[in-house]
Write an enzyme that holds these catalytic residues in place. Structure first.
Site, PDB file in Angstrom:
ATOM      1  N   HIS A 100       0.838  -1.202   0.000  1.00 33.29           N
ATOM      2  CA  HIS A 100       0.000   0.000   0.000  1.00 33.29           C
ATOM      3  C   HIS A 100       0.869   1.248   0.000  1.00 33.29           C
ATOM      4  CE1 HIS A 100       0.528   0.812   4.402  1.00 33.29           C
ATOM      5  NE2 HIS A 100       0.543  -0.516   4.504  1.00 33.29           N
TER       6      HIS A 100
ATOM      7  N   ASP B 139      -0.520   4.233   0.666  1.00 38.71           N
ATOM      8  CA  ASP B 139      -1.094   5.196   1.604  1.00 38.71           C
ATOM      9  C   ASP B 139      -0.441   5.064   2.973  1.00 38.71           C
ATOM     10  OD1 ASP B 139      -2.481   2.670   1.786  1.00 38.71           O
ATOM     11  OD2 ASP B 139      -3.942   3.632   3.105  1.00 38.71           O
TER      12      ASP B 139
ATOM     13  N   ASP C 215       6.343   1.726   7.146  1.00 37.32           N
ATOM     14  CA  ASP C 215       5.019   1.183   6.794  1.00 37.32           C
ATOM     15  C   ASP C 215       4.425   1.913   5.602  1.00 37.32           C
ATOM     16  OD1 ASP C 215       2.667  -0.239   6.918  1.00 37.32           O
ATOM     17  OD2 ASP C 215       1.912   0.764   8.695  1.00 37.32           O
TER      18      ASP C 215
ATOM     19  N   GLU D  85      -5.223   0.949   2.453  1.00 30.73           N
ATOM     20  CA  GLU D  85      -4.990  -0.123   3.418  1.00 30.73           C
ATOM     21  C   GLU D  85      -5.104   0.406   4.834  1.00 30.73           C
ATOM     22  OE1 GLU D  85      -2.959  -2.961   6.088  1.00 30.73           O
ATOM     23  OE2 GLU D  85      -2.525  -0.845   5.769  1.00 30.73           O
ATOM     24  N   GLU D  86      -4.660   1.646   5.025  1.00 30.06           N
ATOM     25  CA  GLU D  86      -4.706   2.247   6.356  1.00 30.06           C
ATOM     26  C   GLU D  86      -6.089   2.806   6.695  1.00 30.06           C
ATOM     27  OE1 GLU D  86      -2.436   1.700   8.251  1.00 30.06           O
ATOM     28  OE2 GLU D  86      -0.466   1.820   7.313  1.00 30.06           O
TER      29      GLU D  86
ATOM     30  N   GLU E  63       4.279  -5.879   4.507  1.00 30.92           N
ATOM     31  CA  GLU E  63       4.082  -5.248   5.819  1.00 30.92           C
ATOM     32  C   GLU E  63       5.357  -5.344   6.660  1.00 30.92           C
ATOM     33  OE1 GLU E  63       1.712  -3.494   7.022  1.00 30.92           O
ATOM     34  OE2 GLU E  63       0.214  -3.774   5.458  1.00 30.92           O
TER      35      GLU E  63
ATOM     36  N   HIS F  47       3.421   4.173  12.465  1.00 31.23           N
ATOM     37  CA  HIS F  47       2.316   5.025  12.928  1.00 31.23           C
ATOM     38  C   HIS F  47       2.743   5.995  14.028  1.00 31.23           C
ATOM     39  CE1 HIS F  47      -1.180   2.287  11.332  1.00 31.23           C
ATOM     40  NE2 HIS F  47      -0.100   2.247  10.550  1.00 31.23           N
TER      41      HIS F  47
END
Length: 387
Positions: A73, A75, A106, A140-141, A169, A355
């Protein structure tokens, strides 16, 4: 600077907060096209939440070819307070042997590493015996409704067979290669409303307190052994996340209590079994209630086989690490891909800062990641060639 690091920095520079891709897929398609990939956009969603999806595939001429997919991903989650970052989150910055920026771990480093690994692999093997594809999304997030899920549905509709999938991931813990995910638990959420009768707290005989009624049922639910897990999964867990009742006044018995809860469940249980057991407890306690369910994802498991062995072998050759198999953590897009792909694993760099403010990747982890992906391609290709 290595090609992987340069491409990672290009991607980090794009502020691709869900559902925005901000041109990341165009950058990647421009690298994949010259390698023989046919790049197909499968964008989806309403105008105010448009999701960018890319399916890129390079087809082998071998009659025995099978497909390896890399899924990822573009995003990222929002940066949070900018003033708390040591450097701007979308300006790739090097400090003390680390690359800082939102998405560094990530998962923009994984995407860049796989693309560079492909370039190196195809430079040495112009006619491989495997099909190679990339499934990339910008959702995805977020809700994960118009991203990988949509692409999987379209691939299923046209009966496109997938044999292996690596989801990029960030799965490692201390060093790249020390852990891969060969499965994930399922997630099942419930929103429970237990109804009573509101009244004055001084006259409980004229009311019915739903909090008092539901507490014994909740105690029973917290004590249940749902299953014992298995060799790959821990036991299924049931956890409450929110309880709300009352008007805010201290002298009012509430008319209802609302409870949010979630199962993270192993392959030893099914969503339907868990629902049935919860309803049995609530019914036995004579509660007046409403319960709505949301199945966030089914569990999936890839037992050791061709893909696990190839990734483990590549990690061992490149780093010397005997990697650990794990199914811990939250959900990923692997839950969708596993519906049409026989073998799905997740593997990427360390995840300690994902994150977080000042998300980063250690520079020493970048090249090993590229080399592991490339060696995995080589091992899978050799296996098909022998067959």
């Amino acid at each position: 600077m290595s090609p992987t690091l340069l491409l990672t920095e290009q991607l980090i520079s794009r502020p691709s907060v869900t559902p925005n891709d901000e041109g990341c897929l165009e950058i990647l398609a421009a690298r994949l096209g010259p390698l023989g990939f046919v790049c197909e956009r499968m964008d989806s969603g309403p105008d105010d939440f448009r999701v960018s999806n890319l399916w890129a595939k390079r087809t082998s001429t071998s009659a025995h070819a099978r497909t390896l997919v890399f899924a990822g991903h573009t995003d990222v989650v929002p940066s949070g307070p900018l003033e708390q970052w040591s450097s701007p989150p979308f300006t790739p910055t090097h400090r003390e042997g680390r690359l800082y920026g939102r998405g560094a771990s990530d998962m923009k480093t994984s995407i860049a590493a796989f693309v560079v690994a492909l370039e190196e692999f195809l430079a040495a093997e112009a006619n491989p015996d495997i099909h190679i594809a990339l499934l990339l999304t910008s959702d995805e997030e977020g809700p994960s409704v118009d991203g990988t899920k949509i692409v999987v549905e379209r691939l299923r509709e046209r009966n496109e067979p997938l044999e292996w999938c690596i989801v990029g991931e960030p799965t490692s813990v201390q060093k790249t290669g020390d852990m891969i995910k060969n499965g994930r638990r399922g997630t099942l959420s419930g929103k429970l409303t237990v109804r009573g009768v509101q009244g004055h707290i001084a006259y409980p005989q004229l009311a019915r307190n739903p909090i008092h009624q539901v507490v014994p049922a909740l105690a029973e639910l917290t004590a249940i052994e749902w299953d014992r897990g298995n060799a790959f999964f821990p036991p299924t867990s049931w956890q409450m996340s929110n309880i709300h009742a009352g008007t805010g006044a201290t002298n009012v018995i509430p008319g209802a209590v609302m409870i949010d809860f979630n199962f993270r469940f192993s392959t030893e249980s099914t969503a339907e079994q868990l629902k049935k057991r919860v309803h049995a407890v609530l019914d036995r306690h004579g509660l007046e209630y409403d319960l709505t369910w949301t199945l966030g994802g089914q569990p999936f498991l890839t037992t050791p086989g061709e893909l696990v062995q190839a990734v483990q072998g590549a990690i061992k050759e490149v780093t010397g690490i005997d990697t650990e198999l794990s199914t811990t953590g939250g959900t990923s897009d692997g839950r969708f891909i596993s519906q049409i792909c026989k073998q799905v694993i997740e593997f990427g760099p360390p995840n300690a800062t994902i994150h977080k403010i000042d998300e980063h990747v250690v520079l020493a982890d970048v090249e090993p990641l590229t080399n592991i992906y490339r060696r995995t391609l080589e091992l899978l290709n050799a296996g098909v060639a022998k067959a």
